[in-house]
Design an enzyme around this catalytic site. Structure first.
Site, PDB file in Angstrom:
ATOM      1  N   GLY A  72       0.837  -1.192   0.000  1.00 42.51           N
ATOM      2  CA  GLY A  72       0.000   0.000   0.000  1.00 42.51           C
ATOM      3  C   GLY A  72       0.874   1.245   0.000  1.00 42.51           C
ATOM      4  N   CYS A  73       0.288   2.364  -0.414  1.00 42.92           N
ATOM      5  CA  CYS A  73       1.092   3.591  -0.529  1.00 42.92           C
ATOM      6  C   CYS A  73       1.567   4.078   0.839  1.00 42.92           C
ATOM      7  CB  CYS A  73       0.297   4.669  -1.258  1.00 42.92           C
ATOM      8  SG  CYS A  73      -1.410   4.842  -0.710  1.00 42.92           S
ATOM      9  N   TYR A  74       0.660   4.187   1.814  1.00 38.76           N
ATOM     10  CA  TYR A  74       1.085   4.662   3.139  1.00 38.76           C
ATOM     11  C   TYR A  74       2.061   3.665   3.795  1.00 38.76           C
ATOM     12  CZ  TYR A  74      -2.923   7.975   3.086  1.00 38.76           C
ATOM     13  OH  TYR A  74      -3.834   8.968   2.796  1.00 38.76           O
TER      14      TYR A  74
END
Ligand SMILES: NC(=O)C1=CN([C@@H]2O[C@H](COP(=O)(O)OP(=O)(O)OC[C@H]3O[C@@H](n4cnc5c(N)ncnc54)[C@H](OP(=O)(O)O)[C@@H]3O)[C@@H](O)[C@H]2O)C=CC1
Ligand SMILES: CC(=O)N[C@@H](CCC(=O)OP(=O)(O)O)C(=O)O
Length: 313
Positions: free
Chosen positions: A115-117
């Site tokens: 995921g990006c975060y």
């Protein structure tokens, strides 16, 4: 012979970004479906089983369905959704995160794209926990802001189309205020933590870009941990890795757009040694190293070509 690639969800936000990075590659053949068939289970099943490597750019349930449609034992899968990121049967596709991960990806059959975060959080925290500078029991918190493309087509419409039922003209908003964001288990598992960080995500009125920040009270850590130790652990973890840059400087400001339009992951350590405080910050593009860039990097490793082929350095 070229490697056959099928992107399921090819006209979504992440799918289009991946297509863009793969265009013009002579080593790959892209299998595509016409618009009328792109959600047709039979047509997708055919394409999924014909491909050497498929990239799923779908909501979680559709990604699980796509995996169930794969019967060809040679088909390899990269899933960009959250569905398999803490599944031990899948290799977590963050090549720089652990020693040996790059080699494991080279022969992987099932790869979950981070995921990006979590990409920002893990890049900052995992090397420090592994080096014993911060204990696994540390009560981490993580503040982060994303460009609105992070929410896919529906959030893009809400920010760009005044006629959208969820239209907003806000500049900046906090969300996931109930705390249980879907990325917390992924951060906890892959950082090797005893309990999840408190996560404060926000979204801002810019299309792409991301800042992820982890504050640290150095005087609460065991031993005497200095900013130089944190930087050294990050340098050590990412030495020679083309997409990750560890900065030794403390710029006066960092913008949300700092790494936008790139596939880089840039790491900073800001400190006030006298106060015993540090702010670790990762700058990336939510659609770059946070999604499509990472998927193409994983694809490159799986296909046995240069890690950064088609990427924006
Ligand atoms: N955006 C980002 O920054 C990031 C996204 N991701 C993950 O990547 C995945 C895709 O996200 P994103 O591109 O943003 O989302 P989008 O909503 O922009 O795109 C999803 C695409 O999947 C299509 N789709 C939905 N259901 C099906 C189905 N059953 N069969 C075929 N196609 C289907 C949608 O069709 P339609 O166009 O008709 O709606 C849409 O084109 C998600 O799991 C997301 O969590 C991961 C990291 C970052
Ligand atoms: C701004 C915004 O809404 N972002 C999304 C995360 C986008 C992303 O990383 O997608 P995955 O969940 O597949 O990892 C969110 O917080 O749910």
């Amino acid at each position: 012979m070229t490697t056959k690639i099928f992107i399921d969800g090819a006209v979504g936000t992440t799918g289009l970004e991946i297509r863009d990075r793969l265009s013009g590659r002579a080593d790959l053949t892209l299998i595509t479906l016409p618009e009328v068939q792109r959600k047709d289970a039979a047509a997708r099943a055919h394409a999924l089983n014909e491909a050497d490597i498929v990239i799923l750019c779908l909501p979680d349930d559709a990604a699980r369905e796509a995996v169930s449609l794969v019967e060809n034992p040679d088909t390899r899968i990269i899933d960009a959704s959250t569905a398999h990121r803490t599944d031990p049967a899948w290799i977590y596709g963050f090549p720089e995160l652990e020693p040996g991960r790059t080699a494991a990806l080279g022969s992987a059959k099932r790869v979950s794209n981070p995921g990006c975060y979590p990409t920002g959080f893990l890049a900052l925290v995992r090397p420090l926990v592994r080096a014993g500078l911060v204990p696994a029991s540390h009560p981490f918190s993580v503040n982060a802001t994303s460009g609105y493309s992070g929410g896919g087509k529906s959030m893009i419409a809400a920010f760009e189309d005044p006629a959208d039922p969820n239209a907003t003209d806000t500049a900046f908003r906090l969300y996931a205020l109930g705390l249980g964001h879907k990325h917390v288990p992924e951060m906890t598992v892959h950082a090797g933590l005893d309990h999840g960080p408190i996560f404060f995500p926000a979204v801002a009125r810019t299309y792409r870009g991301m800042l992820v920040e982890v504050p640290l009270h150095l005087h609460l850590l065991p031993g005497t941990v200095k900013a130089a130790d944190l930087r050294e652990a990050l340098h050590e973890a990412y030495r020679g890795r083309p997409l990750v840059r560890v900065h030794d400087t403390q710029p006066g400001f960092l913008t949300l757009e700092h790494a936008a339009d790139s596939d880089r992951l840039e790491l900073f350590v800001f400190t006030d040694e006298k106060a015993g405080q540090a702010r670790l910050v990762a700058a990336l593009d939510n659609l770059g190293k946070g999604a499509a860039g990472a998927a193409v990097q994983n694809l490159n490793l799986m296909a046995g070509v240069g890690e950064t082929e088609g990427l924006r350095l």
